[in-house]
Every structure is written in C-alpha cells, then in structure tokens.
Design a protein around this motif. Structure first.
Motif, short mmCIF file in Angstrom:
data_model
loop_
_atom_site.label_atom_id
_atom_site.label_comp_id
_atom_site.label_asym_id
_atom_site.label_seq_id
_atom_site.Cartn_x
_atom_site.Cartn_y
_atom_site.Cartn_z
N LEU A 125 -13.97 -1.85 5.75
CA LEU A 125 -13.63 -2.21 4.73
C LEU A 125 -13.32 -0.66 4.22
O LEU A 125 -12.38 -0.46 4.04
CB LEU A 125 -14.21 -2.25 3.39
CG LEU A 125 -14.16 -2.79 2.27
CD1 LEU A 125 -12.39 -3.33 1.83
CD2 LEU A 125 -15.06 -2.78 1.06
N ALA A 126 -14.30 0.20 4.48
CA ALA A 126 -14.61 2.10 4.64
C ALA A 126 -13.83 2.07 5.92
O ALA A 126 -12.42 3.65 5.38
CB ALA A 126 -15.72 2.07 4.37
N GLY A 127 -13.20 1.58 6.73
CA GLY A 127 -11.91 2.00 7.64
C GLY A 127 -10.78 1.75 8.09
O GLY A 127 -9.59 2.25 8.39
N THR A 128 -10.44 0.25 7.17
CA THR A 128 -9.40 -0.25 6.49
C THR A 128 -8.77 0.35 5.76
O THR A 128 -7.76 0.99 5.57
CB THR A 128 -9.65 -1.76 5.85
OG1 THR A 128 -9.81 -2.20 7.18
CG2 THR A 128 -7.73 -1.94 5.86
N VAL A 129 -9.60 1.71 4.60
CA VAL A 129 -9.17 1.86 3.30
C VAL A 129 -8.64 3.69 4.23
O VAL A 129 -7.29 3.78 3.54
CB VAL A 129 -9.78 2.66 2.22
CG1 VAL A 129 -10.00 3.69 1.45
CG2 VAL A 129 -10.55 0.76 1.48
N LEU A 130 -9.20 3.48 4.71
CA LEU A 130 -8.80 5.24 5.76
C LEU A 130 -8.28 5.23 6.25
O LEU A 130 -7.47 6.27 7.27
CB LEU A 130 -10.41 5.64 5.82
CG LEU A 130 -11.51 5.95 4.96
CD1 LEU A 130 -12.24 6.88 5.90
CD2 LEU A 130 -10.84 7.19 3.79
N THR A 131 -7.72 3.96 6.87
CA THR A 131 -6.89 4.27 8.44
C THR A 131 -5.40 3.19 8.32
O THR A 131 -5.69 2.21 6.86
CB THR A 131 -7.68 3.21 9.98
OG1 THR A 131 -7.66 2.42 9.90
CG2 THR A 131 -8.73 4.23 10.56
N SER A 132 -4.63 3.34 8.79
CA SER A 132 -3.52 1.96 8.92
C SER A 132 -2.88 1.88 10.13
O SER A 132 -3.11 3.13 11.33
CB SER A 132 -2.36 2.65 8.02
OG SER A 132 -1.94 3.92 8.76
N GLY A 133 -2.72 0.85 10.81
CA GLY A 133 -2.08 0.74 11.76
C GLY A 133 -2.74 0.14 12.66
O GLY A 133 -3.76 -0.22 12.73
N ALA A 134 -2.08 -1.03 13.61
CA ALA A 134 -3.20 -1.10 14.66
C ALA A 134 -4.03 -1.48 15.46
O ALA A 134 -5.16 -1.43 15.74
CB ALA A 134 -2.05 -3.07 14.52
N PRO A 135 -3.36 0.15 16.01
CA PRO A 135 -4.46 0.65 16.88
C PRO A 135 -5.26 0.75 16.09
O PRO A 135 -6.49 0.47 16.74
CB PRO A 135 -3.18 1.82 17.54
CG PRO A 135 -2.37 1.10 17.50
CD PRO A 135 -1.55 0.19 15.76
N ALA A 136 -5.60 1.93 14.98
CA ALA A 136 -6.57 2.55 14.89
C ALA A 136 -7.39 0.68 13.76
O ALA A 136 -8.81 1.35 13.67
CB ALA A 136 -5.92 3.41 13.17
N ARG A 137 -6.79 0.55 13.35
CA ARG A 137 -7.46 -0.95 12.67
C ARG A 137 -8.29 -1.52 13.86
O ARG A 137 -9.10 -2.69 13.91
CB ARG A 137 -6.39 -1.71 12.13
CG ARG A 137 -5.92 -1.65 10.69
CD ARG A 137 -6.77 -0.82 9.62
NE ARG A 137 -6.09 -0.38 8.50
CZ ARG A 137 -5.08 -1.26 7.77
NH1 ARG A 137 -5.19 -2.56 7.27
NH2 ARG A 137 -5.09 -0.60 5.95
N SER A 138 -7.84 -1.83 14.31
CA SER A 138 -8.75 -2.83 16.07
C SER A 138 -9.94 -1.19 16.43
O SER A 138 -10.70 -1.37 17.15
CB SER A 138 -7.54 -2.81 17.76
OG SER A 138 -6.30 -3.21 17.33
N GLY A 139 -9.81 -0.33 16.56
CA GLY A 139 -11.09 0.56 16.43
C GLY A 139 -11.99 0.90 15.46
O GLY A 139 -13.05 0.82 15.73
N VAL A 140 -11.16 -0.09 14.46
CA VAL A 140 -12.41 0.47 13.44
C VAL A 140 -13.53 -1.37 13.81
O VAL A 140 -14.65 -1.20 13.19
CB VAL A 140 -11.92 -0.20 12.07
CG1 VAL A 140 -12.49 -0.48 10.34
CG2 VAL A 140 -10.62 1.10 11.40
#
Length: 259
Positions: A138-153
C-alpha cells in the motif's frame, strides 16, 4: 478516502487486499465464534495423527500418533486398530481423514520451517505475512506509479513481509510451546490398575493414567506367575518389551505404610 481505496485496489496492493479480508474474517470468526487459533497448526506439532476408535479398544499402529480425543504411540498405543497394544482416548476421527490431515500438517510445517516461520500456528504466520505485505505494498503503491515500479513494489512487499514475519514469530514461539507426543517410555514407572481376571507371562491388560490425565488400556505381562494380580489390583509398570509390544508389571501397593 477515495485515494485510499484506489491504492488498496490497485496493483499490487489488490493482491494482498483480498487476502487481508480473508485473514480479518478468520480472526473475527475466531473471536466471536470460538474457533481455536491452532486449528490449522503448521510448523509446530506436525506429524500428529488423527486416530480412530473408542476408548478401551485394544489396537496397534506403526508410528507415533496424536489423535482427536486421545493420544497414540506407535507399536503399543493406538486408537482402535486391531491387534495388541494400547487403546487410548475417546471417540476419534476416521483414520482416512486423519491421514489426510497429517499429510496437510506436515506439508504446512515443511513450508513454514523452510521459511524460518515455524514454531507458531500456520494461521498466525500467514496472517502476519499478509498484513505486512499489504501495508508495504500500500505504501509503495502510493509512492510509485507505472507498471515497472509497481512490479518492484510487489517484490519488495514479499521480501519485507517474510523478513518482518520472521522477526515477529521469534518472541511469539514462547506463547505456543510445542506439544511433545506421548511415548511408550512415559508409561514406565507409572502405577496401573489390572483390568483382566489375571495377569500371566502371556496375558493381561491394565489401565494406566497418562500425564495429561487421560487413561489408556495397555497390554501387560509378568516375568513369573503372580496369583495376586487380579482385576482391580494395582501394579507398577517397570519396563517395556518392544519385541512382544507389552509392558512388564509387578505387584505394587501405592498406600503408605501402616494404612
């Protein structure tokens, strides 16, 4: 509030959100419905066996077991299986269902132990994993955007939840002491009550009380003929004959001298 739900339902948080709903529902049922946290107990006490049978029936199994309503010890403790040995406990579960439950418990225990999360009920370990993964994602989703970043989250959430759960279960293990299965040696040194008309080198049964207060009917023998060992008399279990799968007893009066 809208942003919160949007983040909770976005990838990768959504994967853990649905799991978190299941976890919260389980603990609410446990809290208000009287479920037992150890009902799905993995990583701890695995290898327990759901036995079958009625108290007082003589039986034999080939390995250590721990049955519903009683206990069983391989070779001499059982739950109603035919043969010589010990019948122990109240009504048990069907043997087939017990074997299936045993395999499931062993599988859960193996996975949790491999992850370093053993020693607590599986429900506790899985609940911690899901909760930590949800918060991190949840914290990572709020702080990031885009598929590559969300995959890293997603990957970070998995690793962080595992590491956090591993740290948290260490102090929790003290709250869930591991059950030690009853063994044949636990009956040696205990006083039993003869339940057959006589005890000979080839025949005899007695009732013995285990440490947990439950009773078991065991096969007993004497080295030499003891006419005094009749139904209702007490005897001391002093050894176990693994070849004959019976206990050796001798007459014993537990009353203090002068009584």
């Amino acid at each position: 509030m809208g942003g919160f739900f949007a983040a909770a339902l976005a990838f990768p948080t959504a994967l853990f959100s649905f799991a978190l709903v299941v976890v919260v529902g389980y603990w609410l049922l446990m809290l208000f419905g009287g479920l037992v946290p150890g009902a799905l107990h993995g990583g701890h006490g695995a290898g327990h066996h759901l036995g079958a049978g009625h108290a007082g029936h003589v039986g034999q199994v080939g390995h250590v077991g721990h049955g519903v309503g009683g206990h069983g010890v391989g070779g001499s403790v059982a739950h109603g299986a035919p043969g010589g040995g010990i019948a122990h406990g109240a009504h048990g579960a069907h043997g087939g269902d017990g074997a299936h439950g045993e395999r499931g418990a062993v599988h859960h225990a193996g996975v949790l132990d491999a992850l370093g999360l053993g020693g607590v009920p599986a429900t506790v370990a899985v609940s911690l994993l899901v909760a930590l993964a949800w918060f991190v994602s949840l914290a990572g989703t709020v702080l990031t955007s885009g598929a590559p970043a969300r995959s890293g989250v997603f990957a970070v959430a998995l690793v962080a939840s595992w590491a956090g759960t591993r740290v948290l279960v260490r102090p929790l293990r003290r709250l869930f002491p591991e059950d030690r299965p009853i063994t044949r040696g636990d009956f040696v040194g205990r006083v039993c009550v003869i339940r057959t008309g006589r005890v000979t080198p080839d025949f005899g049964q007695a009732e013995v009380t285990a440490e947990d207060g439950s009773t078991a009917t065991v096969q007993v023998r004497v080295l030499d003929a003891e006419p005094g060992l009749t139904a209702g008399r007490t005897a001391l279990i002093f050894d176990y004959d693994a070849d004959g799968e019976h206990f050796l007893v001798a007459p014993f009066d537990p009353s203090p001298p002068g009584i």
